[in-house]
Design an enzyme around this catalytic site. Structure first.
Site, PDB file in Angstrom:
ATOM      1  N   THR A   1       0.771  -1.611   0.171  1.00 40.49           N
ATOM      2  CA  THR A   1       0.179  -0.010  -0.029  1.00 40.49           C
ATOM      3  C   THR A   1       0.612   1.009  -0.001  1.00 40.49           C
ATOM      4  O   THR A   1       0.119   2.517  -0.801  1.00 40.49           O
ATOM      5  CB  THR A   1      -1.318   0.125   0.714  1.00 40.49           C
ATOM      6  OG1 THR A   1      -1.586  -1.122   1.133  1.00 40.49           O
ATOM      7  CG2 THR A   1      -1.902   0.910   1.298  1.00 40.49           C
TER       8      THR A   1
ATOM      9  N   SER B   1       2.053  -7.902  -1.030  1.00 46.59           N
ATOM     10  CA  SER B   1       2.708  -8.794   0.015  1.00 46.59           C
ATOM     11  C   SER B   1       1.591  -9.922  -0.230  1.00 46.59           C
ATOM     12  O   SER B   1       2.185 -11.128  -0.032  1.00 46.59           O
ATOM     13  CB  SER B   1       2.566  -8.112   1.208  1.00 46.59           C
ATOM     14  OG  SER B   1       1.766  -8.628   1.946  1.00 46.59           O
TER      15      SER B   1
HETATM   16  N1  ASP Z   1      -2.211  -5.921  -0.066  1.00 48.51           N
HETATM   17  C1  ASP Z   1      -1.358  -4.145   1.028  1.00 48.51           C
HETATM   18  C2  ASP Z   1      -0.085  -5.839   0.695  1.00 48.51           C
HETATM   19  O1  ASP Z   1      -0.124  -6.585   1.595  1.00 48.51           O
HETATM   20  C3  ASP Z   1      -1.707  -4.283   1.981  1.00 48.51           C
HETATM   21  C4  ASP Z   1      -0.475  -3.223   2.855  1.00 48.51           C
HETATM   22  O2  ASP Z   1       0.221  -3.241   1.896  1.00 48.51           O
HETATM   23  O3  ASP Z   1      -1.283  -2.480   3.753  1.00 48.51           O
HETATM   24  O4  ASP Z   1       0.357  -5.370  -0.350  1.00 48.51           O
END
Ligand code: ASP
Length: 345
Positions: A16, A61
């Protein structure tokens, strides 16, 4: 006189922190490190040498996998002598898994490896990404009065808290305090000053060299007990060909129902050489199998204690140990000792 500025390598994997809203769909998509850096002009104000390495393409991730952990280790190994510390920008969803895995892979680490990310993209006005990133860099570069790194550990820095990486769990998908270290004190708090909890920080054994590892064996599974779990389903899981280890998430202080079939299935599995590690479903606290009859029967079935391990740490540690081809007894022995402060012995 020549002054050596602190140096930090920023490794940008995605998440994010480096995402931007797609105008058409409204979904968050990754953008590259240069664009991310444009949103943090403060980076230039550091009197540090900051270089970057970016995953191409950056990943959410959720797509993080053991070969990418090995890639991170390779990047750190190649750059180990050239930087004082490393900051890994990572999505929050699997950050605790990566931090746990790296803590085992980077044996005898003598420099800070600080993972961070954010809940709001860096381009958003109220982003938490800036503060997380800037403070993580400061911590990665911090030296004590003897010119030694203050935190030579794999850590997560998030929402003003520095935590030992293999003690963390993502526990909030909404608030800025996304991570918590339930069973170990925080290593530092960042307020007006960064206050280090020095007595809780691990020191490397300086007589031993830094030793990176790259291998994993992913023939493992996490099984959570719940009222209503069926014999045939558990039996199918425990009899999957190739299965080598199980993290069993039990109740409370390590308890399981007193069912004949459950103990039989577990005993059969451990007799076949499958390692079964007992950790609690509770976020805080430890497994004490000798406390109740319901725990004692697990010992009889060959189940070993995972102590106060997080699920992220238990599963990555098993993959790491199995990846080294250790014997059944050796894996069981090492699961019972702390390799990098992941459990309280
Ligand atoms: N979906 C994102 C990730 O884990 C969420 C984040 O970065 O907070 O890459």
């Amino acid at each position: 006189m020549y002054k050596k500025y602190p140096s930090v390598l920023l490794i940008y994997t995605g998440g994010t922190i480096g995402m931007i809203e797609n105008q058409e769909t409204g979904a968050l998509e990754n953008f590259d490190f240069d664009k991310l850096a444009q949103h943090v002009p403060e980076l230039k104000k550091f009197k540090y040498r900051i270089s970057s390495y970016q995953f191409d393409p950056p990943i959410d991730s959720s797509d993080m996998e053991p070969p990418l952990w090995s890639k991170l280790v390779r990047i750190i190994k190649y750059n180990y002598d050239y930087y004082d510390g490393f900051v890994i920008l990572h999505g929050t969803d699997t950050m605790s898994y990566t931090a746990s895995a790296l803590s085992f892979m980077l044996e005898n680490l003598g420099k800070p490896v600080i993972l961070t990310g954010s809940q709001l993209p860096i381009g958003k006005l109220r982003t938490d990404g800036k503060e997380n990133l800037l403070t993580a860099i400061e911590i990665a570069a911090a030296k004590d009065k003897d010119d030694m790194p203050v935190v030579p550990e794999v850590c997560i820095f998030f929402d003003s808290h520095l935590m030992r990486g293999n003690r963390t769990t993502k526990m909030n998908a909404e608030n800025f305090n996304a991570f918590h270290s339930f069973n170990y004190p925080v290593l530092a708090r960042a307020g007006v000053h960064i206050k280090y909890n020095t007595s809780q920080i691990r020191r490397p054994d300086l007589s031993k060299p830094f030793h990176p590892h790259y291998v994993f064996d992913t023939n493992v599974v996490v099984i959570t007990l719940f009222p209503g779990l069926q014999e045939n389903i558990l039996s199918a899981l425990l009899n999957v060909p190739g299965l080598k280890a199980v993290v069993l998430k039990t109740y409370g202080s390590g308890n399981a129902p007193q069912k004949e079939w459950l103990m039989r299935l577990l005993k059969e599995a451990t007799s076949r050489g499958i390692i079964v590690v007992n950790i609690t479903q509770c976020q805080a606290g430890t497994v004490e199998m000798k406390r109740y009859e319901t725990g004692l029967q697990l010992i009889d079935a060959g189940v070993i204690s995972g102590h106060d391990s997080t699920p992220e740490s238990a599963i990555t540690k098993l993959m790491f140990l199995l990846g080294h081809g250790l014997s059944y007894d050796e894996v069981r022995r090492k699961m019972n000792i702390s390799l990098t402060g992941e459990i309280t012995e």
